[in-house]
Design a protein around this motif. Structure first.
Motif, PDB file in Angstrom:
ATOM      1  N   THR A  30      64.148  18.060   6.711  1.00  0.00           N
ATOM      2  CA  THR A  30      65.097  19.081   6.285  1.00  0.00           C
ATOM      3  C   THR A  30      66.456  18.849   6.948  1.00  0.00           C
ATOM      4  O   THR A  30      66.544  18.247   8.017  1.00  0.00           O
ATOM      5  CB  THR A  30      64.601  20.494   6.619  1.00  0.00           C
ATOM      6  N   ALA A  97      60.969  26.960   0.533  1.00  0.00           N
ATOM      7  CA  ALA A  97      60.043  26.202   1.377  1.00  0.00           C
ATOM      8  C   ALA A  97      58.813  25.758   0.592  1.00  0.00           C
ATOM      9  O   ALA A  97      58.330  24.639   0.761  1.00  0.00           O
ATOM     10  CB  ALA A  97      59.632  27.042   2.579  1.00  0.00           C
ATOM     11  N   ASN A 116      61.409  19.356  10.791  1.00  0.00           N
ATOM     12  CA  ASN A 116      62.306  20.499  10.641  1.00  0.00           C
ATOM     13  C   ASN A 116      63.578  20.232  11.434  1.00  0.00           C
ATOM     14  O   ASN A 116      63.545  20.123  12.662  1.00  0.00           O
ATOM     15  CB  ASN A 116      61.627  21.771  11.152  1.00  0.00           C
ATOM     16  N   HIS A 145      62.619  26.911  10.182  1.00  0.00           N
ATOM     17  CA  HIS A 145      61.499  26.145  10.738  1.00  0.00           C
ATOM     18  C   HIS A 145      60.170  26.768  10.327  1.00  0.00           C
ATOM     19  O   HIS A 145      59.225  26.062   9.953  1.00  0.00           O
ATOM     20  CB  HIS A 145      61.572  26.103  12.263  1.00  0.00           C
ATOM     21  N   ASN A 172      59.580  19.519  15.245  1.00  0.00           N
ATOM     22  CA  ASN A 172      60.594  20.555  15.198  1.00  0.00           C
ATOM     23  C   ASN A 172      61.808  20.145  16.031  1.00  0.00           C
ATOM     24  O   ASN A 172      61.706  19.293  16.911  1.00  0.00           O
ATOM     25  CB  ASN A 172      60.026  21.877  15.717  1.00  0.00           C
TER      26      ASN A 172
END
Length: 319
Positions: A30, A97, A116, A145, A172
């Motif tokens: 992302t 998402a 993320n 996230h 993340n």
């Protein structure tokens, strides 16, 4: 750049034609239209992954731009012989998402890794920080996230329950601001600290389903940090650009690969040529009266304990 062919859903994603650390894996990144996300997407593709390049195409203020940076990164990957698809949805919404995960499954038939990375800044000192500026940063960083992780995890849990336990990875993106704090970034620091907490919980909950969840705290020159690293914008004389976002991507790619087996619930700081395992809150000096303290006694005990405790790191911008 190599092309992976993928395994059946639930396989380890480590094979495939052309080799590479991530050959056969399908990876979502992302915020991949620029900066760190773009560097990650290209690095995964170079290791044989097929990449879903997500980017809403907004400016630093969160306003959508006219161009499509995600499509541009896809073209870069394809020009180098890789496979990629663009996704321009808002991953801070449940529908966006869900469509992100669906794009990976519909296009490539599987999903192995979620990175993320999306985010932007609205910096203010706390007394000047408006509620909408707080909410906007929390939405993009923390909710952005949570929702992709939720939808990816639901898919992987279903695969595991169907007897196709995946070798799934989530990486993340936190920040030194989330670990130590950063003056003028109360919203950003709080969101990035929340991402660490989310990482720990997800790692504990999803391990049984074949999912490993880790976080990185990168330091690199991107649109968000170009003012911070303005003095390092010039090309270095020795040829090594210490602030290039590409320096962060190798550890992200490794964490997103099957080769990182057994590593979960950890935070890595990555900057220039340095990788550091970050160690978070854990019990330090303790005093136990085995009875209730008076306020004065508690204060005396607290001061004695502080004298034996490690000094915390300085908040960024406070020196």
């Amino acid at each position: 750049m190599t092309q992976g062919t993928g395994n059946a859903a639930g396989g380890n994603g480590s094979g495939g034609e052309g080799g590479g650390l991530c050959a056969g894996r399908v990876v979502i990144v992302t915020g991949a239209g620029r900066g760190l996300g773009r560097a990650h997407a290209l690095a995964f593709a170079a290791e044989g992954a097929r990449v879903v390049v997500n980017d809403l195409g907004v400016g630093l203020d969160g306003v959508p731009a006219a161009d499509s940076p995600a499509a541009q990164v896809v073209e870069e990957i394809r020009a180098l012989g890789g496979e990629a698809v663009a996704h321009g949805g808002d991953i801070a919404t449940s529908d966006g998402a869900a469509s992100l995960v669906a794009t990976a499954l519909d296009t490539f038939g599987r999903l192995d890794t979620l990175v993320n990375n999306a985010g932007f800044l609205r910096d203010r000192m706390l007394v000047n920080l408006d509620e909408d500026e707080w909410d906007a940063v929390m939405r993009v960083h923390l909710k952005g996230h949570f929702l992709p992780l939720k939808h990816a995890a639901a898919h992987w849990r279903a695969e595991a329950k169907a007897g196709r336990t995946p070798v799934a990875r989530v990486v993340n993106t936190s920040s030194g601001a989330g670990l130590l704090g950063s003056v003028g970034q109360g919203n950003y620091s709080a969101a990035k600290a929340g991402i660490v907490g989310l990482t720990l919980v997800a790692a504990a909950e999803m391990g049984r389903y074949g999912v490993q969840v880790n976080a990185v705290a990168p330091a690199a020159r991107t649109r968000m940090t170009e003012q911070t690293f303005a003095d390092t914008m010039a090309a270095p004389e020795d040829g090594f650009d210490a602030m290039a976002p590409e320096n962060v991507s190798p550890v992200v790619v490794w964490l997103g690969s099957a080769a990182s087996d057994g590593v979960t619930g950890r935070v890595f700081e990555a900057e220039a040529g340095r990788i550091t395992v970050m160690e978070g809150w854990r019990p330090g000096p303790t005093a136990d009266k085995a009875a209730r303290w008076t306020p004065s006694e508690a204060g005396e005990a607290a001061r004695e304990l502080l004298g034996r405790a490690e000094t915390p790191g300085a908040v960024y911008g406070s020196q």
